[in-house]
Design an enzyme around this catalytic site. Structure first.
Site, mmCIF file in Angstrom:
data_model
loop_
_atom_site.group_PDB
_atom_site.id
_atom_site.type_symbol
_atom_site.label_atom_id
_atom_site.label_comp_id
_atom_site.label_asym_id
_atom_site.label_seq_id
_atom_site.Cartn_x
_atom_site.Cartn_y
_atom_site.Cartn_z
ATOM 1 N N HIS A 13 -11.253 -0.380 -5.373
ATOM 2 C CA HIS A 13 -9.829 -0.726 -5.408
ATOM 3 C C HIS A 13 -9.519 -1.885 -4.469
ATOM 4 O O HIS A 13 -8.542 -1.858 -3.736
ATOM 5 C CB HIS A 13 -8.980 0.509 -5.068
ATOM 6 C CG HIS A 13 -7.493 0.274 -5.134
ATOM 7 N ND1 HIS A 13 -6.858 -0.153 -6.286
ATOM 8 C CD2 HIS A 13 -6.518 0.388 -4.202
ATOM 9 C CE1 HIS A 13 -5.557 -0.282 -6.045
ATOM 10 N NE2 HIS A 13 -5.327 0.039 -4.778
ATOM 11 N N MET A 70 3.105 0.499 -7.529
ATOM 12 C CA MET A 70 2.191 1.506 -6.976
ATOM 13 C C MET A 70 2.824 2.886 -7.035
ATOM 14 O O MET A 70 2.134 3.880 -7.295
ATOM 15 C CB MET A 70 1.816 1.152 -5.538
ATOM 16 C CG MET A 70 0.787 2.088 -4.910
ATOM 17 S SD MET A 70 -0.820 2.103 -5.721
ATOM 18 C CE MET A 70 -0.952 3.843 -6.151
ATOM 19 N N ILE A 128 6.259 2.743 -0.989
ATOM 20 C CA ILE A 128 5.579 3.475 -2.061
ATOM 21 C C ILE A 128 6.084 4.916 -2.100
ATOM 22 O O ILE A 128 6.408 5.445 -3.161
ATOM 23 C CB ILE A 128 4.052 3.466 -1.862
ATOM 24 C CG1 ILE A 128 3.497 2.052 -2.002
ATOM 25 C CG2 ILE A 128 3.370 4.409 -2.858
ATOM 26 C CD1 ILE A 128 2.057 1.900 -1.545
ATOM 27 N N ARG A 166 0.343 -4.373 3.415
ATOM 28 C CA ARG A 166 -0.203 -5.723 3.551
ATOM 29 C C ARG A 166 0.902 -6.743 3.754
ATOM 30 O O ARG A 166 1.972 -6.649 3.179
ATOM 31 C CB ARG A 166 -0.974 -6.101 2.281
ATOM 32 C CG ARG A 166 -2.330 -5.483 2.183
ATOM 33 C CD ARG A 166 -2.922 -5.717 0.799
ATOM 34 N NE ARG A 166 -3.351 -7.091 0.622
ATOM 35 C CZ ARG A 166 -3.659 -7.628 -0.559
ATOM 36 N NH1 ARG A 166 -3.551 -6.914 -1.656
ATOM 37 N NH2 ARG A 166 -4.061 -8.867 -0.641
ATOM 38 N N GLY A 210 3.930 10.235 3.850
ATOM 39 C CA GLY A 210 4.279 8.817 3.900
ATOM 40 C C GLY A 210 5.479 8.553 3.010
ATOM 41 O O GLY A 210 5.658 7.472 2.462
ATOM 42 N N ALA A 211 6.333 9.571 2.889
ATOM 43 C CA ALA A 211 7.399 9.565 1.882
ATOM 44 C C ALA A 211 8.576 8.661 2.216
ATOM 45 O O ALA A 211 9.431 8.417 1.367
ATOM 46 C CB ALA A 211 7.905 10.989 1.652
ATOM 47 N N ASP A 267 7.126 12.351 6.473
ATOM 48 C CA ASP A 267 6.836 11.069 7.114
ATOM 49 C C ASP A 267 7.138 11.211 8.592
ATOM 50 O O ASP A 267 7.959 12.042 8.985
ATOM 51 C CB ASP A 267 7.673 9.938 6.500
ATOM 52 C CG ASP A 267 7.037 8.565 6.698
ATOM 53 O OD1 ASP A 267 6.858 8.143 7.859
ATOM 54 O OD2 ASP A 267 6.716 7.912 5.692
#
Length: 311
Positions: free
Chosen positions: A177, A227, A12, A81, A7-8, A34
């Site tokens: 979390h 994050m 984040i 989100r 997810g690079a 990714d």
């Protein structure tokens, strides 16, 4: 030492990759994956930073080339989100993403330490565990939900409120979390006392800090930079533990034999096998005990959602 970020290319992931490129021990390898075609370019961009960390980027449907030989895998892939969403709204998309990536981790680097950032963490960690169980490679000491963002927010907000040096503030955050499952143990913070009103407002602010960022970014994203820093801190702690450094303790959401739920965030001692020991989180106040007990149904529901998704 090889660290893979899945997810690079996301907000984040890029922040995390930048921090790892500048902070991993000399001689480390950093592998970026990714689905987005930009990912090899992110690695080229970062490769111009003069640190002794070798970096390579991989794009496409299959993360396997990025995972070969990985000691640590940090997963931030998924959707972020937006205003009006809570972390559980992300479940429908992110559950499948985490399942697919963990299947590849299980096949390619089953003994790696795996840190899950992708929300909803309460659920995605349970998904990861079930996938690894199915593959016959599950080791509860090697799977972590990264809750460090709740810890660094607690440190920051306490230091601000009480005019302390933030480097001196240490606080355990237990539970999960998201929302009410995030419980900072303010009664344990050394050298400071809080009024009941301060405890209530600070706890609520820490629980809702993610929403604070989502709203402040006005539809333009969620908490990506803080994050990234939190995930870097945790990832570096995993690396330090693997390298044999003593007394590396972080809070994390783990399958640690908690009396409260199958997965529960609490302090863990990190080492060459991942979790060397799950540590007790200590004495709590009446307010904290009540908050802990009243969150458990929510937490258990989140976990069940993940287990059922895989089954």
């Amino acid at each position: 030492m090889k660290v893979a970020v899945l997810g690079a290319a996301g907000g984040i992931g890029q922040a995390l990759a930048l921090l790892l490129k500048t902070q991993l021990p000399a001689g480390s390898h950093l592998s970026l994956y990714d689905i987005a075609p930009v990912t090899p370019g992110v690695a080229v961009d970062l490769s111009h930073i003069p640190t002794a960390v070798e970096i390579k980027g991989f794009a496409g449907e299959d993360p396997t080339p990025a995972l070969v030989g990985a000691d640590v895998v940090l997963i931030s892939a998924g959707v972020a989100r937006k205003p009006g969403m809570d972390r559980s709204d992300l479940f429908n998309i992110n559950a499948g993403i985490v399942r697919n990536l963990i299947e590849k981790v299980a096949a390619t680097c089953p003994t790696a330490l795996v840190g899950i950032i992708t929300n909803p963490v309460n659920t995605t960690v349970a998904i990861a565990a079930e996938v690894m169980k199915k593959a016959g490679v599950y080791d509860k000491n090697r799977l972590f939900g990264i809750t460090t963002l709740d810890v660094i927010r607690s440190e920051t907000f306490i230091a601000e409120l009480k005019s302390l040096n933030v480097a001196d503030v240490k606080v355990n955050v237990i539970g999960g979390h998201s929302g009410v499952t995030i419980l900072p143990l303010l009664s344990q913070v050394e050298g400071v006392t809080f009024t009941d009103e301060e405890v209530a407002s600070l706890t609520t602010r820490i629980q809702n800090a993610g929403t604070e960022v989502v709203e402040a970014k006005a539809g333009g994203g969620s908490a990506t930079l803080s994050m990234g820093q939190a995930a870097c801190r945790f990832g570096l702690s995993l690396v330090r533990g693997l390298q044999g450094e003593a007394n590396i303790v972080e809070c994390a959401y783990v399958d640690g034999g908690s009396e409260h739920a199958e997965f529960f965030a609490q302090p863990v001692l990190l080492g060459k096998n991942g979790i060397e020991k799950v540590l007790p989180y200590g004495e709590v106040s009446a307010f904290e005990a009540n908050a802990r007990d009243s969150m458990l149904d929510t937490l258990k529901g989140d976990i069940k959602l993940g287990v059922d998704f895989v089954k």
